[in-house]
Motif scaffolding. Sequence first.
Motif, PDB file in Angstrom:
ATOM      1  N   PRO B 178       5.220  -9.452 -41.904  1.00 22.95           N
ATOM      2  CA  PRO B 178       5.660  -8.836 -40.632  1.00 22.95           C
ATOM      3  C   PRO B 178       5.113  -7.447 -40.119  1.00 22.95           C
ATOM      4  O   PRO B 178       4.926  -7.381 -38.904  1.00 22.95           O
ATOM      5  CB  PRO B 178       7.320  -8.487 -40.799  1.00 22.95           C
ATOM      6  CG  PRO B 178       7.633  -9.019 -42.148  1.00 22.95           C
ATOM      7  CD  PRO B 178       6.269  -9.269 -42.991  1.00 22.95           C
ATOM      8  N   GLY B 264       7.293 -15.315 -35.633  1.00 21.24           N
ATOM      9  CA  GLY B 264       7.792 -14.830 -36.737  1.00 21.24           C
ATOM     10  C   GLY B 264       6.609 -13.990 -37.271  1.00 21.24           C
ATOM     11  O   GLY B 264       5.500 -13.552 -36.756  1.00 21.24           O
ATOM     12  N   PRO B 265       6.748 -13.751 -38.746  1.00 24.15           N
ATOM     13  CA  PRO B 265       7.818 -13.573 -39.468  1.00 24.15           C
ATOM     14  C   PRO B 265       8.974 -12.670 -39.175  1.00 24.15           C
ATOM     15  O   PRO B 265       8.461 -11.553 -38.662  1.00 24.15           O
ATOM     16  CB  PRO B 265       7.222 -13.258 -40.888  1.00 24.15           C
ATOM     17  CG  PRO B 265       6.103 -12.581 -40.693  1.00 24.15           C
ATOM     18  CD  PRO B 265       5.320 -13.043 -39.588  1.00 24.15           C
ATOM     19  N   LEU B 266       9.949 -13.055 -39.446  1.00 24.12           N
ATOM     20  CA  LEU B 266      11.124 -12.050 -38.989  1.00 24.12           C
ATOM     21  C   LEU B 266      10.999 -11.512 -37.664  1.00 24.12           C
ATOM     22  O   LEU B 266      11.390 -10.210 -37.532  1.00 24.12           O
ATOM     23  CB  LEU B 266      11.409 -10.646 -39.950  1.00 24.12           C
ATOM     24  CG  LEU B 266      11.624 -11.163 -41.401  1.00 24.12           C
ATOM     25  CD1 LEU B 266      11.560  -9.724 -42.164  1.00 24.12           C
ATOM     26  CD2 LEU B 266      13.042 -11.841 -41.566  1.00 24.12           C
ATOM     27  N   ASN B 267      10.756 -12.228 -36.469  1.00 15.64           N
ATOM     28  CA  ASN B 267      10.790 -12.169 -35.408  1.00 15.64           C
ATOM     29  C   ASN B 267       9.766 -10.916 -35.010  1.00 15.64           C
ATOM     30  O   ASN B 267       9.801 -10.393 -33.904  1.00 15.64           O
ATOM     31  CB  ASN B 267      12.126 -11.650 -34.832  1.00 15.64           C
ATOM     32  CG  ASN B 267      12.994 -12.946 -34.596  1.00 15.64           C
ATOM     33  OD1 ASN B 267      12.473 -13.916 -34.549  1.00 15.64           O
ATOM     34  ND2 ASN B 267      14.088 -12.598 -34.551  1.00 15.64           N
TER      35      ASN B 267
END
Lengths: 430, 315
Positions: B178, B264-267
Motif C-alpha cells: 500500500p 487496492g491494496p487496502l484502498n
Amino acid sequence: MRIGKRVAVTMVAAGLAATLAACSSTGTPESSGTPSSSSGEIKLEFWTINLKEGYTPYIDGLIKAYEAKNPKVKVTWVDISDYQQTQSRLLAALTSGESPDVVNVTPFILPLLADKKTVLPLSKIGPTDSIAADYTEGFWNAGVLDGEAYAVPYYGSSSALLYNKSLFEKAGLDPAKPPTTWDEVFAAAKTIHAKTGKAGFVQTLDDFNDAGNTADILASQAGVPLLAGDNKKATFNTPQAAAYFDNYVTGVKDGWISKTSINGVTLDGGKEFAQGEVAMMFNGPWLLRWLETNSSPEVFKQIGLASHPKSPTGKVNAFLQQLAIPAGSKNPEQALDFARYVSGTVIELAKSAAVLPTKKQDVANPEYLSLFGADVLTSQPIEFFWPKVPTEAKLLESLRLQMQAALLGKKSSTQALDDAAKEWDAILAE
Amino acid sequence: MTRPRNGTPSLPNESPGTTRSADAAATRRRRNGGPWATAFLAPIAILVGGFVLYPLVDTFQISLTDSSGFSRGDAVGMSNYSELVSSPSFRGALVNSIWISAVVTLVLAAAPLPLAYVIHQRIPFRRFFRAALYLPVVVPIIVSSVAWKFVLDERGLANYVLQALGLITEPVGWLSDPAIAIWTVCFVIVWRSLGIYLLIYLSSLLTVPDELFEAARVDGAGSVRTFASVVVPLMRPAIMLSLVVSFASSMKAFDEIYVLTGGGPLNSTKNVGYLIWESAFKNLEFGLASAMAVAFFVIVAVLVGGLGMIARRTT
C-alpha cells in the motif's frame, strides 16, 4: 439582413431538431427492445459473457439449430467481453429502452439485479416446478432468492486442484499423490518453497474465482458459515476462522503463498502458474484452456489436475453462469424457452472447455463423462458459499479489504475478521 | 472616423447623432458576431448544452434520489451528501485523488521542461527522442497499463532486473504494497502523459527568438544558466498551462488504477473516479455516485480555478 436572419433562425432550428433527434433514445421501452414484426417474426437478443473468442462456432451453431426448430424466431447474439461490464451494459440497454431478452449473469450480480427488479422472476413467465426438475439442485438453487427463481442455470464448474508436477518433483514430492486436504496443501507449499524457492500456491481474494475468494476461504475451507440463517448477521468472526486464516498470513509472510494473493485477481495468479513460478492453484478445469494458450508447452505438459482438497463441509465451492430474462424483454416466454434450450447445449461447450452441465440428464450422459475433466467435475459435491444478498459485492469487498489488511500485517486475523463482521452487520442493516 | 478594434475604418456619416447610434449598433453587431455567427455557434452550443450542461443538471437531480440507475428512484433530499461527509471511503478517495494529482502535476510541470530544452538543442537523434517520448501518448491506456502490470508484478521484469543488478534482495511490492502502489500509479500516469507536456514545451520553445539564446551565449551563459535565466522565465505561461491541464486531467485518472491495482491494496490507490464507478456500476448506487460526482466536480472546479488564478497572476 432579414434574409440572413431567417436563414440563421432556420439553421438554429434545424440544428436543434437534429441534435434532439440524435440525443433522444431510439424508442420507448414499450415500443422498442426486441419487437415482433408484423409478419410474426420474434426477435430475441441473447447476451453472453466472454464467449466470442474460441466459442463462436458453438454459439452460432446453437442459434442456427434453435432458429431451425423455431422458424419464426430470429436470435441476435451479443457477447460482452468482461463479466464486470454486464451490469453497466445492461444498465445502459435498459435505460435506453433496448433491453436484451436473455442475459448471461452470474450469482454475484443476480441478487442485486433481482432486487432492482431488472430481471423477471421465472414464475411470472410460467410455472417453474417442471423447469426446476431438469436441473441439478445446487445449480438451480443458486438462482432462487427468497423462494423465487430468477435464472436458468447455464453451465457451471467446481473448483479443482491444478498443480505443477515438475515443481512437485523438484521439491521431492510425489506428483502422483497431490494434496487431498488443506493441511496437506499447506505442508506441500512449505516444502516446495523451501526446496525450490517458488511459491507453493496462489489464492487471490477476488470474486471471480471458482474457489480462491474470500467467502471460499472462510466458508468452504475453514467450514465457518458466513451469515446467520436470516442473512442479517455475520457469523464468520470465530476463533476457528481466525486460526485458519493465520495460515494464509504466515504463508504470504514467509513466501510459500504468492504475494499476488494479496491484491491480484484470478488471472494474475494464472499468469504466475503459467510461468512455473507457483506450484498450485485452485480453479475449475476450464482454466486449462486459458493456460494452454498462456504458458509454454514445457510448463503446460507438467500441469496436473486433481480433485479439490477436502474441506470440513465435504463440499467444494461452485461457479455458475446463469441465464436471466430482463424485465424489459418483449418476448419473455420465447426468451425463457430459448434460455432452457441453450442450457441444454453444454455438452457441446464442454468439448472445448472443461465445464459442468447444469441439466441432470447431461451430467449423466456418457458422451459428457468421456470428456476431459468430467470425472473431476462430477465427482465433487458442490455448494455455493457466497452470500446470496443484494449487497453481496459490498460485503465481499469489505471482507477482501480486511483480509488484505491481515495479509499485509496491518492487523491480526482476529481483528480483521471482527472488523469485517461489524461492517457486514452495518451493510446488512441498510 | 472611428477605428474599431479589428482595424476596419467606418465611413463618416452626415448626422453626428445618427453616426453615433449607427456606429454603436454596428459595434454591437460586430461584438455579438451578428446572426450568422449565432447560427454557426448554435450547433456547438446545443451539443455543449445537451452533452455537458444537461448531464450536469441531471446528475445533480439524481444525486438527490436513491436511484439505482435502472430507475429514477425516490427523492431522499440531501442524505446522499450527508453520507459523503461522514464517509471514510469518500474522504480516503479524495485524499488519494489530491495526492495523485499533486505528484503527477508537479512532475509533469517540471520534468518535460529540461527534456524539451535538451531536445530543442541540435542534439543527435533528437527526432528519435522526441518520437520515443511521445509514443506512450498514442498507445491506448489500457494496453500500456496491462504491459506495466506485467513489468511491475511481484515476479515481473522490474524486480527481476533489479535483483539481477543486486539493487534489491527481495522483490518489491510495486502493486501489492500500500505504501508503494500509489507511487507506482503516479509513475505510470506520468509516463503516459509526459509526451503531451513535452510537446507543449517544445512548441513554446519555438516561439523564443534565437537572438535571446545567442545573446545569452555571447554574454557567456552556459546551457544551465541559459535554461535557468532565459528558458524558465520565458516558458512561464506554458508551465502554468501544464500545471492547470495536468492537475485537472490527473484528478480524473481511472484506467491505470482500474488495470494496475483495482483501487487496492487496502484502498491505497482508490481515487474518487474509481469510487464513483464502483458505487454506480458495481453497487448500483447511482444516487450516491451522482452526489460524489457533483461534490467532486465542485472541489475540482475550486482547485482548478484557484490554480488558474495563481497562473494568471504569475504570468
